[in-house]
Design a protein around this motif. Sequence first.
Motif, PDB file in Angstrom:
ATOM      1  N   GLN A   1       0.830  -1.212   0.000  1.00  0.00           N
ATOM      2  CA  GLN A   1       0.000   0.000   0.000  1.00  0.00           C
ATOM      3  C   GLN A   1       0.862   1.259   0.000  1.00  0.00           C
ATOM      4  O   GLN A   1       0.362   2.349   0.213  1.00  0.00           O
ATOM      5  N   ASN A   2       2.152   1.079  -0.229  1.00  0.00           N
ATOM      6  CA  ASN A   2       3.119   2.172  -0.269  1.00  0.00           C
ATOM      7  C   ASN A   2       3.230   2.885   1.077  1.00  0.00           C
ATOM      8  O   ASN A   2       3.406   4.095   1.138  1.00  0.00           O
ATOM      9  N   ARG A   3       3.134   2.116   2.158  1.00  0.00           N
ATOM     10  CA  ARG A   3       3.295   2.651   3.509  1.00  0.00           C
ATOM     11  C   ARG A   3       4.624   2.181   4.090  1.00  0.00           C
ATOM     12  O   ARG A   3       4.998   1.020   3.940  1.00  0.00           O
TER      13      ARG A   3
ATOM     14  N   GLN B   1       4.453   4.455   8.994  1.00  0.00           N
ATOM     15  CA  GLN B   1       3.067   4.692   8.597  1.00  0.00           C
ATOM     16  C   GLN B   1       2.170   3.504   8.955  1.00  0.00           C
ATOM     17  O   GLN B   1       1.007   3.695   9.307  1.00  0.00           O
TER      18      GLN B   1
ATOM     19  N   HIS C   1      -0.992   3.666  11.320  1.00  0.00           N
ATOM     20  CA  HIS C   1      -2.297   3.092  10.981  1.00  0.00           C
ATOM     21  C   HIS C   1      -2.828   2.242  12.135  1.00  0.00           C
ATOM     22  O   HIS C   1      -4.024   2.282  12.448  1.00  0.00           O
TER      23      HIS C   1
ATOM     24  N   GLY D   1     -10.204   5.063   1.132  1.00  0.00           N
ATOM     25  CA  GLY D   1      -8.975   5.854   1.207  1.00  0.00           C
ATOM     26  C   GLY D   1      -8.851   6.726   2.433  1.00  0.00           C
ATOM     27  O   GLY D   1      -7.863   7.454   2.576  1.00  0.00           O
TER      28      GLY D   1
ATOM     29  N   ASN E   1      -8.233   5.931   5.536  1.00  0.00           N
ATOM     30  CA  ASN E   1      -7.105   5.613   6.411  1.00  0.00           C
ATOM     31  C   ASN E   1      -5.814   6.210   5.878  1.00  0.00           C
ATOM     32  O   ASN E   1      -4.958   6.636   6.644  1.00  0.00           O
ATOM     33  N   ASP E   2      -5.667   6.311   4.557  1.00  0.00           N
ATOM     34  CA  ASP E   2      -4.494   6.976   3.987  1.00  0.00           C
ATOM     35  C   ASP E   2      -4.526   8.474   4.270  1.00  0.00           C
ATOM     36  O   ASP E   2      -3.488   9.094   4.490  1.00  0.00           O
ATOM     37  N   ARG E   3      -5.712   9.040   4.284  1.00  0.00           N
ATOM     38  CA  ARG E   3      -5.831  10.461   4.648  1.00  0.00           C
ATOM     39  C   ARG E   3      -5.403  10.678   6.092  1.00  0.00           C
ATOM     40  O   ARG E   3      -4.714  11.645   6.414  1.00  0.00           O
TER      41      ARG E   3
ATOM     42  N   ILE F   1      -3.308   8.901   7.829  1.00  0.00           N
ATOM     43  CA  ILE F   1      -1.854   8.749   7.884  1.00  0.00           C
ATOM     44  C   ILE F   1      -1.171  10.020   7.378  1.00  0.00           C
ATOM     45  O   ILE F   1      -0.236  10.528   8.002  1.00  0.00           O
ATOM     46  N   ALA F   2      -1.657  10.553   6.269  1.00  0.00           N
ATOM     47  CA  ALA F   2      -1.043  11.748   5.679  1.00  0.00           C
ATOM     48  C   ALA F   2      -1.253  12.983   6.555  1.00  0.00           C
ATOM     49  O   ALA F   2      -0.310  13.749   6.805  1.00  0.00           O
TER      50      ALA F   2
END
Length: 162
Positions: free
Chosen positions: A39-41, A45, A49, A80, A82-84, A86-87
């Motif tokens: 997931q490119n983490r 990261q 999560h 998406g 959860n990616d927000r 993290i960012a």
Amino acid sequence: MSRVDFSQTTNGIIQVLDREEPLLSSLSEDVVLSRFNKQNRTIKQILGHLIDSASNNTHRMIHLQYQSSPLIFPDYANLGNNDRWIAIQNYQTENWNNLIQLWKYSNLHIIHVINHVDQSKLNNEWLNTFGDKISLRSMIEDYLPHLHLHINEIHELCESNV
């Protein structure tokens, strides 16, 4: 009503914490910043999560004990979001030792919440983004496998020579 025993889950979380905290603490900044999962983490990261997962699950578990069922509560894990999370929290620049401790103590707190859950509310349900109903009982039982999933990802990244 007989009491549901969640000790397998809570003991499993404690085992993960006891086993993984020393490993996580031993990782170099280079390793936690430069190895990426599917997931490119990065490892940082992924741990972030897991902190978000502990936080969001704690909130849902609490809300499910006093609000009407089915519960409409934001779904941070899908579409998406959860990616927000993290960012926006910028876990990549967080102090690694602080992150480890936050992960540890977030999980110790979720154990406390699980140990004190109102057993009469275990069938209360939360509606996720897709309209799936997830009971409080299922949420508790599914927490440890989710924790293992991401801890295993961290192990795979630690073992890779990338």
